[in-house]
Design a protein around this motif. Structure first.
Motif, PDB file in Angstrom:
ATOM      1  N   LEU A 193       0.728  -1.121   0.044  1.00  0.00           N
ATOM      2  CA  LEU A 193      -0.002   0.110   0.024  1.00  0.00           C
ATOM      3  C   LEU A 193       0.935   1.074   0.141  1.00  0.00           C
ATOM      4  O   LEU A 193       0.467   2.415  -0.606  1.00  0.00           O
ATOM      5  CB  LEU A 193      -1.006  -0.080   1.089  1.00  0.00           C
ATOM      6  CG  LEU A 193      -1.907   1.032   1.354  1.00  0.00           C
ATOM      7  CD1 LEU A 193      -2.879   1.125   0.299  1.00  0.00           C
ATOM      8  CD2 LEU A 193      -2.862   1.114   2.558  1.00  0.00           C
ATOM      9  N   PHE A 194       1.907   1.298   0.726  1.00  0.00           N
ATOM     10  CA  PHE A 194       2.920   2.437   0.816  1.00  0.00           C
ATOM     11  C   PHE A 194       3.501   2.630  -0.579  1.00  0.00           C
ATOM     12  O   PHE A 194       3.602   3.744  -0.898  1.00  0.00           O
ATOM     13  CB  PHE A 194       4.051   2.094   1.825  1.00  0.00           C
ATOM     14  CG  PHE A 194       5.007   3.192   1.799  1.00  0.00           C
ATOM     15  CD1 PHE A 194       4.835   4.356   2.523  1.00  0.00           C
ATOM     16  CD2 PHE A 194       6.228   3.009   1.150  1.00  0.00           C
ATOM     17  CE1 PHE A 194       6.091   5.322   2.366  1.00  0.00           C
ATOM     18  CE2 PHE A 194       7.278   3.732   1.148  1.00  0.00           C
ATOM     19  CZ  PHE A 194       7.098   5.098   1.821  1.00  0.00           C
ATOM     20  N   ILE A 195       4.247   1.437  -1.220  1.00  0.00           N
ATOM     21  CA  ILE A 195       4.599   1.536  -2.590  1.00  0.00           C
ATOM     22  C   ILE A 195       3.607   2.275  -3.649  1.00  0.00           C
ATOM     23  O   ILE A 195       3.970   3.105  -4.298  1.00  0.00           O
ATOM     24  CB  ILE A 195       5.042   0.150  -2.932  1.00  0.00           C
ATOM     25  CG1 ILE A 195       6.367  -0.345  -1.871  1.00  0.00           C
ATOM     26  CG2 ILE A 195       5.376   0.228  -4.411  1.00  0.00           C
ATOM     27  CD1 ILE A 195       6.503  -1.643  -2.416  1.00  0.00           C
ATOM     28  N   VAL A 196       2.304   1.645  -3.547  1.00  0.00           N
ATOM     29  CA  VAL A 196       1.392   1.954  -4.513  1.00  0.00           C
ATOM     30  C   VAL A 196       0.964   3.501  -4.274  1.00  0.00           C
ATOM     31  O   VAL A 196       1.230   4.524  -5.418  1.00  0.00           O
ATOM     32  CB  VAL A 196       0.196   1.430  -4.485  1.00  0.00           C
ATOM     33  CG1 VAL A 196      -1.000   1.998  -5.268  1.00  0.00           C
ATOM     34  CG2 VAL A 196       0.306  -0.239  -4.767  1.00  0.00           C
ATOM     35  N   VAL A 197       0.951   4.037  -3.054  1.00  0.00           N
ATOM     36  CA  VAL A 197       0.543   5.885  -2.947  1.00  0.00           C
ATOM     37  C   VAL A 197       1.854   6.224  -3.281  1.00  0.00           C
ATOM     38  O   VAL A 197       1.649   7.558  -3.969  1.00  0.00           O
ATOM     39  CB  VAL A 197       0.069   5.535  -1.536  1.00  0.00           C
ATOM     40  CG1 VAL A 197      -0.132   7.418  -1.202  1.00  0.00           C
ATOM     41  CG2 VAL A 197      -1.257   5.033  -1.134  1.00  0.00           C
ATOM     42  N   ALA A 198       3.009   6.027  -2.889  1.00  0.00           N
ATOM     43  CA  ALA A 198       3.962   6.844  -3.051  1.00  0.00           C
ATOM     44  C   ALA A 198       4.566   6.938  -4.491  1.00  0.00           C
ATOM     45  O   ALA A 198       4.683   7.787  -5.155  1.00  0.00           O
ATOM     46  CB  ALA A 198       5.425   6.265  -2.278  1.00  0.00           C
ATOM     47  N   LEU A 225      -3.345   2.148   7.504  1.00  0.00           N
ATOM     48  CA  LEU A 225      -3.891   3.566   7.798  1.00  0.00           C
ATOM     49  C   LEU A 225      -2.331   4.336   7.917  1.00  0.00           C
ATOM     50  O   LEU A 225      -2.282   5.424   7.166  1.00  0.00           O
ATOM     51  CB  LEU A 225      -4.649   3.713   8.962  1.00  0.00           C
ATOM     52  CG  LEU A 225      -5.095   5.356   9.104  1.00  0.00           C
ATOM     53  CD1 LEU A 225      -5.920   5.817   7.875  1.00  0.00           C
ATOM     54  CD2 LEU A 225      -5.973   5.362  10.131  1.00  0.00           C
ATOM     55  N   ILE A 226      -1.488   3.690   8.740  1.00  0.00           N
ATOM     56  CA  ILE A 226      -0.327   4.364   8.758  1.00  0.00           C
ATOM     57  C   ILE A 226       0.572   4.443   7.655  1.00  0.00           C
ATOM     58  O   ILE A 226       1.180   5.305   7.043  1.00  0.00           O
ATOM     59  CB  ILE A 226       0.537   3.689   9.934  1.00  0.00           C
ATOM     60  CG1 ILE A 226      -0.043   3.912  11.472  1.00  0.00           C
ATOM     61  CG2 ILE A 226       2.115   4.132   9.822  1.00  0.00           C
ATOM     62  CD1 ILE A 226       0.826   3.222  12.410  1.00  0.00           C
ATOM     63  N   ALA A 227       0.239   3.156   6.782  1.00  0.00           N
ATOM     64  CA  ALA A 227       1.215   3.121   5.250  1.00  0.00           C
ATOM     65  C   ALA A 227       0.590   3.881   4.430  1.00  0.00           C
ATOM     66  O   ALA A 227       1.304   4.798   3.781  1.00  0.00           O
ATOM     67  CB  ALA A 227       0.971   1.582   4.897  1.00  0.00           C
ATOM     68  N   TRP A 228      -0.918   4.084   4.589  1.00  0.00           N
ATOM     69  CA  TRP A 228      -1.461   5.330   3.506  1.00  0.00           C
ATOM     70  C   TRP A 228      -0.821   6.722   3.793  1.00  0.00           C
ATOM     71  O   TRP A 228      -0.560   7.201   2.945  1.00  0.00           O
ATOM     72  CB  TRP A 228      -2.770   4.885   3.506  1.00  0.00           C
ATOM     73  CG  TRP A 228      -3.566   5.896   2.642  1.00  0.00           C
ATOM     74  CD1 TRP A 228      -3.908   5.594   1.298  1.00  0.00           C
ATOM     75  CD2 TRP A 228      -4.205   7.236   2.743  1.00  0.00           C
ATOM     76  NE1 TRP A 228      -4.487   6.559   0.875  1.00  0.00           N
ATOM     77  CE2 TRP A 228      -4.642   7.808   1.700  1.00  0.00           C
ATOM     78  CE3 TRP A 228      -4.061   8.150   3.886  1.00  0.00           C
ATOM     79  CZ2 TRP A 228      -5.446   8.720   1.424  1.00  0.00           C
ATOM     80  CZ3 TRP A 228      -4.690   9.238   3.822  1.00  0.00           C
ATOM     81  CH2 TRP A 228      -5.273   9.709   2.563  1.00  0.00           C
ATOM     82  N   MET A 284       1.473   8.967   1.475  1.00  0.00           N
ATOM     83  CA  MET A 284       1.118  10.177   0.902  1.00  0.00           C
ATOM     84  C   MET A 284       2.219  11.249   1.265  1.00  0.00           C
ATOM     85  O   MET A 284       2.575  12.275   0.696  1.00  0.00           O
ATOM     86  CB  MET A 284      -0.173  10.597   1.431  1.00  0.00           C
ATOM     87  CG  MET A 284      -0.973  11.737   0.628  1.00  0.00           C
ATOM     88  SD  MET A 284      -2.573  12.102   1.134  1.00  0.00           S
ATOM     89  CE  MET A 284      -2.490  12.284   2.527  1.00  0.00           C
ATOM     90  N   ALA A 285       2.489  11.290   2.485  1.00  0.00           N
ATOM     91  CA  ALA A 285       3.580  12.477   3.126  1.00  0.00           C
ATOM     92  C   ALA A 285       4.908  12.283   2.291  1.00  0.00           C
ATOM     93  O   ALA A 285       5.374  13.284   1.841  1.00  0.00           O
ATOM     94  CB  ALA A 285       3.755  12.209   4.437  1.00  0.00           C
ATOM     95  N   ALA A 344      12.866   4.868   0.481  1.00  0.00           N
ATOM     96  CA  ALA A 344      11.873   4.889   1.152  1.00  0.00           C
ATOM     97  C   ALA A 344      11.273   3.492   1.130  1.00  0.00           C
ATOM     98  O   ALA A 344      10.674   3.128   2.168  1.00  0.00           O
ATOM     99  CB  ALA A 344      10.829   5.985   0.789  1.00  0.00           C
ATOM    100  N   VAL A 345      11.045   2.766   0.185  1.00  0.00           N
ATOM    101  CA  VAL A 345      10.569   1.397  -0.126  1.00  0.00           C
ATOM    102  C   VAL A 345      11.306   0.654   0.834  1.00  0.00           C
ATOM    103  O   VAL A 345      10.649  -0.146   1.736  1.00  0.00           O
ATOM    104  CB  VAL A 345      10.451   0.778  -1.385  1.00  0.00           C
ATOM    105  CG1 VAL A 345      10.261  -0.420  -1.463  1.00  0.00           C
ATOM    106  CG2 VAL A 345       9.476   1.741  -2.347  1.00  0.00           C
TER     107      VAL A 345
END
Length: 334
Positions: free
Chosen positions: A69-74, A133-136, A140-141, A312-313
């Motif tokens: 999820l973090f990878i997709v949003v970033a 939720l933290i990953a999203w 985004m940040a 970051a990933v």
């Protein structure tokens, strides 16, 4: 009911019609005489300790799902998709938020159902909802930071043209309205002797870019190419212009100045230079950040932005593993 001296015996008999058990068991009291030499049965219930088990599939999901999820949003906020399809990108980023929201809905349903297994064994849904939720939020940040600081300026410059071998004596500013960067002839440099600054809290510095002409050539009639910067010059003797890379002997180019909010102050500085040095500025002024090879600088920004993304990933994968191990310890020892 047997008295205190009685013993107990176990009697069995064939099953009755319709019984599902292979035999019938009855516990009867024995008289003291019957109990002589008999085995003393004492049936006591023993508490069986509950064995705590690791749910390996849930552990893997707790690491991979928030990481992906973090990878997709970033990636959505870093890539050219953000530049070419801004509203579509934000729609996809918002859609990614449905995953943690759906997990939270499942957690609420589990809490309201007293028969749910989550009341009797370790439950990973709540932890997964929190880390997603933290990953999203983290994706985004980071994506917005990487976008505004590096990738947006890169895409703005990369989509515009780059012109090489420009001479300020034979070229006019109106020819380069849609140009991201200019690379001048080797005989071109910043004329520090015509440096000027407009003071408005900060110093907005300007200096004309000129191409040297033949010996005894007249000065240019118009100055339309200007190197600019903020808080990087001194218009008083000895005049100094330190905006960009003025001391680089190979610096023969510049990027178009993209912060439009500062352009009016640069124009006021040029008006002061016209009055002070009795020169004339052209109608189509080109404001540049003086630098070395513009093409290399543009490519460096792209490489830097994607290097930040890969770092970051990797960091977030390590963070996901740490959070999962902390949750395992919490479930085991709480």
């Amino acid at each position: 009911q047997a008295d205190s001296s009685s013993k107990w015996r176990i009697e069995t008999s064939p099953p009755t019609s319709g019984s599902v058990f292979p035999c019938q068991v009855r516990i009867a009291a024995m008289q003291p005489a019957e109990a002589y030499g008999a085995l003393d049965f004492r049936l006591e219930a023993k508490a069986v300790p509950r064995r705590w088990r690791l749910n390996r599939i849930a552990m893997i999901e707790a690491v991979l799902v928030p990481w992906v999820l973090f990878i997709v949003v970033a990636w959505l906020l870093t890539s050219s998709v953000h530049y070419n399809h801004t509203w579509g990108t934000w729609g996809l980023v918002g859609a990614c938020l449905l995953l943690p929201m759906g997990l939270w809905l499942r957690v609420i349903q589990q809490r309201e159902d007293p028969r749910d297994l989550s009341h009797y064994e370790p439950n990973w849904f709540q932890f997964l909802a929190v880390v997603c939720l933290i990953a999203w939020t983290a994706g985004m940040a980071f994506g917005l930071y990487n976008w505004f600081s590096i990738m947006e300026p890169y895409y703005e410059n990369a989509t515009l043209a780059l012109i090489s071998n420009v001479s300020t004596r034979s070229s006019r500013g109106g020819q380069f309205i849609d140009v991201a960067a200019l690379e001048f002839t080797p005989s071109t440099d910043v004329n520090e002797s015509l440096t000027m600054a407009y003071k408005d809290g900060r110093s907005y510095c300007v200096a004309p870019i000129t191409t040297a002409g033949p010996p005894k050539a007249a000065p240019p009639a118009f100055y339309e190419f200007w190197a600019v910067g903020v808080d990087c010059c001194s218009p008083f003797e000895p005049k100094v212009f330190m905006c960009g890379e003025p001391n680089d002997d190979e610096a023969r180019g510049g990027f178009r100045w993209t912060d439009s909010s500062q352009i009016p102050n640069f124009r006021k500085a040029i008006q002061q230079a016209q009055e002070e040095y009795k020169i004339r500025a052209g109608e189509n002024l080109i404001f540049l950040h003086w630098t070395g090879d513009p093409v290399a600088k543009i490519n460096e920004k792209s490489l830097q932005g994607w290097a930040n993304f890969r770092l970051a990933v990797a960091v977030y994968l390590a963070l996901s593993i740490v959070l999962m191990l902390l949750e395992v310890g919490h479930q085991k020892y709480s």
